[in-house]
Design an enzyme around this catalytic site. Structure first.
Site, PDB file in Angstrom:
ATOM      1  CG  ASP A  75      -1.969   0.962   1.303  1.00 51.48           C
ATOM      2  OD1 ASP A  75      -2.412   1.396   0.216  1.00 51.48           O
ATOM      3  OD2 ASP A  75      -2.410   1.323   2.410  1.00 51.48           O
ATOM      4  N   GLY A 117      -9.061   5.567   1.723  1.00 55.77           N
ATOM      5  CA  GLY A 117      -9.749   6.283   2.805  1.00 55.77           C
ATOM      6  C   GLY A 117     -11.170   5.802   3.011  1.00 55.77           C
TER       7      GLY A 117
HETATM    8  P1  13P Z   1      -8.541   4.507   6.019  1.00 57.54           P
HETATM    9  O1  13P Z   1      -7.497   4.317   7.061  1.00 57.54           O
HETATM   10  O2  13P Z   1      -9.121   5.875   6.045  1.00 57.54           O
HETATM   11  O3  13P Z   1      -9.574   3.445   6.037  1.00 57.54           O
HETATM   12  O4  13P Z   1      -7.789   4.422   4.608  1.00 57.54           O
HETATM   13  C1  13P Z   1      -7.147   3.231   4.222  1.00 57.54           C
HETATM   14  C2  13P Z   1      -6.383   3.389   2.974  1.00 57.54           C
HETATM   15  O5  13P Z   1      -6.759   4.099   2.077  1.00 57.54           O
HETATM   16  C3  13P Z   1      -5.138   2.630   2.838  1.00 57.54           C
HETATM   17  O6  13P Z   1      -4.424   2.993   1.716  1.00 57.54           O
END
Ligand code: 13P
Length: 287
Positions: free
Chosen positions: A84, A208
């Site tokens: 990620d 997000g």
């Molecule tokens: P959140 O922590 O807001 O759920 O976002 C996760 C995310 O987008 C990981 O890349």
């Protein structure tokens, strides 16, 4: 079954649902998400940030743990292990470690540099049967020390990155990591629509995912979002359940301090959150 994310996301885009990416932090997180995916017969993506990778002692530890767990738990639904918000170096390390998918986050580079680095990584990823996500327009909020303003991506820039042969595209549409502030203006569906018009069948990624209202999630899926990232919400559920256990003094009763007991309510809370999201995203029974 550890697979690249390509096929599951192409199917999701065509079938108008989204696959959840749930970020992992340790063994409990990984086990909770894998078991829930199997119970719900849903494809799933395990997200690993560079910080979480470091915390778990390195990407090789993570890849080996996930592969062994898939095997020992008899997980037959498709599982992708995905870096990620990776840097160029992080992507190289995950290719080496045996991940099945990477994200190169070049959103903070000028577009030409983002294109050049993404192009190079697309080839490397595909040579290793891995899928690759790229990003245009930074996602707001803070994750692992990376702070973004939550800008909306330029649809033309999205098209130039999508044309590089990536498998999924993260484009900022006013979304941010972490909790949304009370004065948040919501997702920009105008931007999302314009991006989807130009990028066609490309599965779009909504980062997000924590705290986005259900109707906005559904609308985003109807406009081409096929992958939704959730991290903070599992952390909040875990923390809340753990706090309740300790505040009720359960760790002081009998062998309640045993970590297998102490972490159990948090583990169950992650499972419940993941199940709820899979139902909302429409990925149940899509394995
Ligand atoms: P959140 O922590 O807001 O759920 O976002 C996760 C995310 O987008 C990981 O890349």
């Amino acid at each position: 079954m550890l697979v690249s994310a390509k096929e599951m996301l192409d199917k999701a885009k065509a079938g108008h649902y989204a696959v959840g990416q749930f970020n992992i932090n340790n063994l409990e997180w990984t086990k909770a998400i894998l078991l829930t995916a199997q119970e719900q017969n849903s494809p799933v993506i395990l997200g690993v940030s560079e910080g979480a990778g470091k915390y778990m002692t390195g990407f090789k530890t993570v890849a080996d743990m996930v592969k062994a767990m898939i095997d020992e738990l008899n997980i037959t639904v498709p599982v992708a292990l995905h870096l990620d918000h990776g840097s160029y170096d992080g992507c190289m390390k995950c290719i080496e470690a045996g991940f099945s998918s990477i994200m190169f986050d070049g959103s903070h580079y000028p577009i030409d540099e983002n294109v050049a680095k993404t192009t190079e990584l697309v080839k490397l990823a595909h040579d290793n049967n891995m899928s690759i996500e790229a990003e245009v327009g930074s996602i707001g909020g803070e994750e692992d020390g990376v702070v973004g303003k939550g800008e909306c991506a330029d649809p033309q820039e999205c098209k130039s990155i999508a044309d590089l042969g990536i498998d999924m595209l993260a484009a900022g549409i006013g979304n941010i990591h972490g909790k949304y502030p009370a004065n948040w203006e919501g997702l920009s569906f105008e931007t999302l629509d314009a991006i989807q018009q130009l990028t066609g069948e490309m599965p779009l990624v909504l980062h997000g995912g924590t705290g986005i209202p259900e109707d906005m999630i559904k609308k985003a899926i109807s406009l081409g979002v096929a992958k939704i990232n959730v991290n903070t919400e599992c952390q909040l559920s875990f923390a809340d359940a753990t706090r309740k256990y300790i505040e009720a003094g359960k760790d002081l009763e009998g062998k309640g301090f045993d970590p297998r007991k102490l972490l159990s309510p948090g583990f169950e809370a992650i499972k419940a959150t993941v199940k709820e999201k899979m139902e909302l995203f429409g990925s149940v029974n899509k394995a």
